[in-house]
Enzyme design. Structure first.
Site, short mmCIF file in Angstrom:
data_model
loop_
_atom_site.label_atom_id
_atom_site.label_comp_id
_atom_site.label_asym_id
_atom_site.label_seq_id
_atom_site.Cartn_x
_atom_site.Cartn_y
_atom_site.Cartn_z
N HIS A 67 -11.01 7.99 -3.67
CA HIS A 67 -9.49 7.50 -3.90
C HIS A 67 -9.02 7.67 -2.13
CE1 HIS A 67 -5.53 6.89 -5.11
NE2 HIS A 67 -5.49 6.92 -4.00
N GLU A 68 -8.94 8.56 -1.95
CA GLU A 68 -8.95 8.85 -1.00
C GLU A 68 -9.43 7.66 0.75
OE1 GLU A 68 -6.02 9.87 -0.06
OE2 GLU A 68 -6.08 10.51 -1.95
N HIS B 168 -8.17 4.58 0.64
CA HIS B 168 -6.88 4.19 1.90
C HIS B 168 -7.30 3.70 2.96
CE1 HIS B 168 -3.72 4.58 -1.63
NE2 HIS B 168 -3.85 6.19 -2.04
N HIS C 163 -6.30 0.26 5.27
CA HIS C 163 -6.21 1.18 6.35
C HIS C 163 -7.47 -0.38 7.29
CE1 HIS C 163 -4.30 2.93 9.80
NE2 HIS C 163 -4.14 1.64 10.41
ZN LIG Z 1 -3.47 6.75 -2.91
#
Ligand SMILES: [Zn+2]
Length: 231
Positions: A99-100, A103, A107
């Site tokens: 999940h991270e 991100h 980006h």
């Molecule tokens: Zn998150």
């Protein structure tokens, strides 16, 4: 000092909602972090692999203290995983790590909601600092000034939470896709367990948005009500 019963209801309601959401995440995490991933990979390993697969070479994966303090820091290009997830080889750890990474990929791809969210961090922090001053001090001295200020500040917080929703849901959708593609989490029971953790985490962002929206509408209602009583 008179407390508005509607405010009390809103306060207790939003507090109960956020406690319930965080209780669900902690419960799902406690349960499914006991489910080992048959791939044997740790959170740190899958994070590094996902970054490599996406050609992201300028993001460092680092361990941090504090259970579930995992986050992607776009300013410093760091993917922080709590030690439990950094070293953990269970499906919850892999889900959070992926999940991270979602991100970090957002980006890299200049995913619009993430750009909006990053742009709104500064003003949201300012609004967050004004809220206690306007809510506790000014509200009792000069409510006619405090109420529009509070409405504006909660409006900003509400919009921030709203923009956070696509960012979080998209990161989770990416994580599920990547974990299936790479085979890091096996289909069936492992995937179902990993999904429960990520879905419970997504719900905390929905709870935060509902709380901010409710509070924003409360102050808007007061503004409208205050104007009516002037007529
Ligand atoms: Zn998150």
């Amino acid at each position: 000092m008179i407390i508005d019963p509607l405010y009390l209801l809103l306060f207790l309601g939003t507090m109960a909602l956020s406690l319930w959401a965080s209780w669900r995440v902690k419960g799902a995490y406690a349960r499914y972090s006991q489910v080992p991933a048959s791939s044997g990979l740790s959170g740190a390993q899958i994070a590094q692999r996902i970054l490599d697969l996406n050609g992201i070479r300028d993001v460092a994966v680092r361990p941090t203290k504090g259970l579930l303090s995992d986050h992607y820091d776009p300013a410093n290009k760091q993917l922080m995983l709590c030690e439990e997830n950094y070293y953990g080889t269970n499906v919850a750890a892999l889900g959070v790590a992926a999940h991270e990474c979602g991100h970090a990929i957002q980006h890299q791809q200049l995913y619009a909601p993430l750009q909006w969210r990053m742009a709104a961090v500064g003003i949201t922090t300012i609004a967050g600092n004004i809220i206690p001053i306007a809510g506790f001090g000014l509200f009792y001295i000069a409510p006619r000034i405090a109420i529009p200020i509070l409405a504006a500040c909660f409006g900003i917080v509400m919009l921030f939470q709203l923009v956070t929703l696509p960012v979080e849901f998209d990161a989770t959708a990416r994580a599920k896709r990547i974990l299936a593609q790479t085979g890091a989490v096996a289909p069936g029971a492992e995937t179902a367990a990993m999904s429960k953790v990520l879905d419970a985490a997504a719900l905390t962002y929905v709870a935060a948005f509902i709380s901010a929206l409710g509070t924003f509408l409360y102050y808007i209602m007061h503004m409208v009500g205050g104007q009516r009583s002037d007529d």
